[in-house]
Scaffold this active site. Structure first.
Site, PDB file in Angstrom:
ATOM      1  N   ASP B 144       0.860  -1.180   0.000  1.00  0.00           N
ATOM      2  CA  ASP B 144       0.000   0.000   0.000  1.00  0.00           C
ATOM      3  C   ASP B 144       0.898   1.233   0.000  1.00  0.00           C
ATOM      4  O   ASP B 144       1.440   1.617   1.037  1.00  0.00           O
ATOM      5  CB  ASP B 144      -0.899   0.027   1.246  1.00  0.00           C
ATOM      6  CG  ASP B 144      -1.999  -1.039   1.196  1.00  0.00           C
ATOM      7  OD1 ASP B 144      -1.804  -2.056   0.502  1.00  0.00           O
ATOM      8  OD2 ASP B 144      -3.042  -0.857   1.860  1.00  0.00           O
ATOM      9  N   LYS B 207      -6.793   3.511  -3.416  1.00  0.00           N
ATOM     10  CA  LYS B 207      -7.222   3.492  -2.015  1.00  0.00           C
ATOM     11  C   LYS B 207      -7.394   4.915  -1.532  1.00  0.00           C
ATOM     12  O   LYS B 207      -6.631   5.794  -1.914  1.00  0.00           O
ATOM     13  CB  LYS B 207      -6.161   2.732  -1.214  1.00  0.00           C
ATOM     14  CG  LYS B 207      -6.319   2.751   0.285  1.00  0.00           C
ATOM     15  CD  LYS B 207      -5.250   1.875   0.958  1.00  0.00           C
ATOM     16  CE  LYS B 207      -5.176   2.110   2.454  1.00  0.00           C
ATOM     17  NZ  LYS B 207      -4.073   1.359   3.101  1.00  0.00           N
ATOM     18  N   LYS B 243     -10.125   0.378  -2.562  1.00  0.00           N
ATOM     19  CA  LYS B 243     -10.048   0.155  -1.115  1.00  0.00           C
ATOM     20  C   LYS B 243     -10.407   1.425  -0.373  1.00  0.00           C
ATOM     21  O   LYS B 243      -9.843   2.482  -0.624  1.00  0.00           O
ATOM     22  CB  LYS B 243      -8.632  -0.300  -0.720  1.00  0.00           C
ATOM     23  CG  LYS B 243      -8.462  -0.483   0.793  1.00  0.00           C
ATOM     24  CD  LYS B 243      -7.124  -1.101   1.157  1.00  0.00           C
ATOM     25  CE  LYS B 243      -6.903  -1.076   2.679  1.00  0.00           C
ATOM     26  NZ  LYS B 243      -5.593  -1.630   3.062  1.00  0.00           N
TER      27      LYS B 243
END
Lengths: 490, 307
Positions: B144, B207, B243
């Site tokens: 991430d 995300k 996400k």
């Protein structure tokens, strides 16, 4: 509590079908039969006649309501005339108090009113809950505030009430249209006789109960039910000083003709064929929402519905792709289900009218698109529909359909958009979608429509005047402008 | 995978990204949040929330012991109830990847590592690339990363783009989630631009947030990102995952995200391969709600382990 492996596996395979989420109806009491609300009391109709009102989603009878005849209309007008003497002389701040009280009672009984509105009219509960009822209360709140400030609304003029107002309202927003009519009339010191539409009388009859609860003086509000005949008896009654009508252009013209020379004041809010204009620089995803809200809100039973989509040719393809995809997510079904987006068509007659116009569109050569959509077996339903390849000359581009049917046309330049948008006998509303502020103003100046929405559609607020140009009628409702039709300025 | 686009090209391309009307996006998200999800559909959504969850701990005080406890919870969220699925992944700092990887071996639960000078991203590209590579070497299945908001907000889209390309390369076969940190981008136009930029540079997921900045994930921001994913899919045919992370603490919130996902990207996105919920405290609320749906009554919080 554990579940078996098999049940867990089944769960994983399911898709996200929303389980039914119906609004409870056990708190609502609909009486088997209703009388007329005259002089502060529910009375038996002289006509002795009654007609059924049904739930268009199930075709089941909800109640029987009275059909007022000439004598009933006369009684109602005379009750209003008697009440006018004291109501018009009452201290304005006291009049305001009654309106505030009505507003609060609408809020208190909001759930009940929303359910009744949905059962009687077929509109989704999320719309009656989130739009119709809160807006109705807001209108009473707003005009309650004006009651003791009329002198300041029109400086250097002395506003005087007119007398008895005869008001006839349609079936698409029954309680909201009642609020639009009754709130300014009462604030200005008039008394009213109101006739709701024959397919949706129940919320108005509930409103009669609210008037009693608010201890509104007898005769200030009278509600009589019936069909077109009753309406015509009301508007032509000599005791009526002011007529307000919302409905079809056809009936509006009849009323205007019959009132000529009578000295009665008249405001009309009639049909529309609004253009929703999308420019190539518009925020597309929000424009799609606006188009959906513009034409599928309340099954398209909206006089200001954005029934003509004018889209700049350069983005027609991606916009229509997005629109069709969005249509497939609309949920049509039980209006009482909280997840329903599109409810039932209001009546059999309206459904037949929509069907006939849609057939004419196919015959004239337009291309029809309807998403896969299972219609319930009972009740009146019509799937959300888009017509592409539509020419200005087709009936579906010119006549008001008053259903969930969108006609798509394209344009190349802003000038062409204005020309096409204004090329209609109507002029109630329009929408402009663009990122350019200057273009919004340029368009708004040139649109011959009472309301022009910028990057939104079907937004209503009690402070904002609403009304039409051309065959969409005249007079304004809402805002300080909405007081004018109910006052004489000396 | 170096880019052929020059700075000027990318700049004008970014300015050409279609705008978002903020009022309209907020309204749409608010109307979707009103969907009423009951009974079987609620149970299904709660089950999916667990299967799509990135159980997260990102604290300076994280220790091997804390990560071990969290890993056990990730594999078996409710001891004694095998009908409750494992979560999708646990998400930790790079230094804790090895601990997590050891505990999760063979469980099917993935190890996700934040990287690239998380959460600010204000460091040297060489260090960010090295950090991502080391995290993967230590056993991370997913990385991430954060975008360089300083570069993005100053208009240096090329730097943001190149950095994502470089990190993606450093990740090898590991999946790359690109954190936009929408709370720092200021406008939905910025969110949409950053989404398109990240997807064009090769992100497997985009995300919302690090969880270290307020506001973190919101429903309208997620809607805007999902709409960008939908447009990117239509243009390129490549599906990109989404996400949401930060501030999602209740089942009700989780279900609202699923509704927006379902009505924007459709049923194909309702799988852990394309949707994740990053959360540290959501899991126990979901477990409680599942018990409530099954038994009709709420259980005491003492029946749910605190890890």
């Amino acid at each position: 509590m554990a579940i078996t492996k098999r049940q867990a596996a089944d769960l994983a395979k399911q898709t996200f079908d929303y389980a039914p989420a119906p609004e409870a109806i056990d708190h609502v009491r609909i009486q088997p039969r209703y009388g007329l609300f005259i002089g502060g009391k529910m009375v038996e109709p002289h006509s002795k006649k009654r007609f059924p009102t049904i739930n268009p989603a199930t075709e089941q009878k909800l109640s029987e309501v009275a059909e007022a005849d000439a004598i009933d209309v006369g009684k109602a007008v005379s009750a209003a005339g008697t009440a006018f003497t004291s109501w018009s002389r009452m201290a304005p701040s006291r009049r305001a108090r009654y309106l505030f009280r009505i507003s609060r009672l609408i809020q208190e009984r909001a759930r009940e009113l929303a359910v009744v509105e949905t059962m009687d009219g077929g509109k989704p509960i999320k719309e009656s809950r989130d739009v119709d009822i809160p807006l109705s209360a807001a209108h009473f709140f707003y005009y309650a505030g004006w009651a003791d400030k009329l002198e300041w609304a029109f400086p250097n003029r002395r506003p005087r009430p007119l007398g008895v107002a005869g008001q006839v309202i349609p079936w698409n927003f029954p309680l909201l249209m009642l609020a639009w009519k009754i709130a300014p009339a009462l604030a200005a010191g008039n008394t009213v006789v109101l006739k709701p539409a024959e397919t949706t009388p129940l919320s108005a009859l509930l409103f009669a109960e609210i008037c009693q609860q608010a201890e509104l003086p007898a005769g200030v509000v009278n509600i009589i039910t019936g069909a077109g005949k009753t309406g015509s008896l009301l508007v032509s009654h000599p005791g009526v000083k002011k007529v307000a009508f919302t409905g079809s252009t056809e009936v509006g013209k009849l009323i205007q003709r019959s009132l000529a020379g009578s000295g009665k004041r008249l405001t009309l809010e009639l049909g529309g064929k609004a253009a929703n204009i999308v420019f190539e620089d518009a925020p597309l995803d929000q424009a799609v929402e606006g188009i959906v809200n513009g034409i599928y809100f309340n099954q398209g039973h909206v006089c200001c519905a954005g029934s003509r989509l004018l889209v700049q040719e350069s983005i027609a393809k991606p916009l229509l792709e997005k629109l069709k995809q969005r249509l497939s997510t609309l949920r049509l079904g039980d209006p009482l289900d909280k997840n329903t987006d599109i409810g039932a068509i209001n009546s059999k007659a309206q459904l037949e009218k929509i069907q006939a116009l849609v057939e004419s569109g196919i015959e004239e050569g337009a291309e029809i698109y309807q998403p896969e959509c299972k219609l319930p077996e009972r009740g009146y339903w019509f799937p959300p529909t888009i017509f592409t390849n539509v020419s200005q000359s087709y009936r579906i581009a010119r006549e008001e359909i008053f259903g969930p049917v969108l006609s798509v046309l394209t344009f190349r330049t802003p000038a062409e958009a204005v020309e096409k948008a204004n090329n209609t006998p109507y002029g109630l509303s329009a929408g402009v979608w663009t990122d350019k502020g200057s273009r919004i103003l340029w368009m708004a100046e040139r649109m011959r429509a009472g309301v022009v929405w910028a990057n939104t559609f079907n937004r209503f607020d009690p402070t904002s005047p609403f009304g039409g140009y051309k065959e969409s009628g005249y007079g304004r409702e809402g805002g300080v402008h909405g007081l004018l039709p109910y006052l004489e300025l000396v | 995978m170096a880019t052929a686009l020059s700075l000027t090209h990318l700049g004008s391309l970014m300015r050409g990204v279609r705008s978002v009307d903020e009022v309209g996006a907020n309204e749409r998200a608010a109307s979707l949040a009103k969907r009423s999800i009951k009974k079987s559909s609620k149970l299904w959504a709660l089950d999916l929330s667990i299967r799509c969850m990135d159980l997260t701990t990102l604290e300076g005080s994280d220790t091997p012991g804390k990560v071990a406890a969290l890993s056990a919870k990730a594999i078996r969220p409710k001891p004694g109830d095998s009908s409750i699925p494992s979560v999708a992944a646990i998400c930790v700092y790079p230094a804790r990847v090895a601990d997590a990887s050891e505990r999760l071996q063979g469980s099917g639960v993935k190890v996700a590592s934040v990287a690239t000078a998380f959460p600010s991203g204000q460091s040297f590209t060489s260090i960010k690339v090295a950090e991502a590579r080391d995290a993967v070497d230590a056993g991370a299945d997913e990385v991430d990363m954060v975008i360089d908001r300083g570069a993005f907000l100053s208009g240096d889209y090329q730097k943001v783009y190149d950095e994502i390309v470089a990190i993606k390369e450093a990740c090898g076969s590991a999946h790359l989630k690109v954190i936009l940190e929408t709370g720092e981008l200021g406008t939905y136009d910025g969110v949409r631009r950053a989404s398109i930029l990240a997807m064009a540079a090769g992100a497997d997921f985009i995300k919302t947030s690090t969880g270290k900045v307020q506001p973190a994930a919101t429903l309208p921001v997620s809607l805007v990102m999902m709409e960008a994913i939908r447009d990117f899919m239509r243009e390129t045919g490549r599906p990109v995952g989404f996400k949401a992370a930060g501030g999602i603490r209740t089942s009700k919130q989780a279900i609202a995200y699923l509704v927006v996902l379902y009505e924007t990207l459709g049923a194909e996105w309702m799988t852990p391969d394309r949707f994740r919920l990053g959360a540290s405290t959501l899991l126990n609320d979901v477990l409680m709600q599942i018990d409530k749906e099954r038994s009709g009554v709420y259980q005491s919080p003492d029946y749910f382990t605190i890890d």
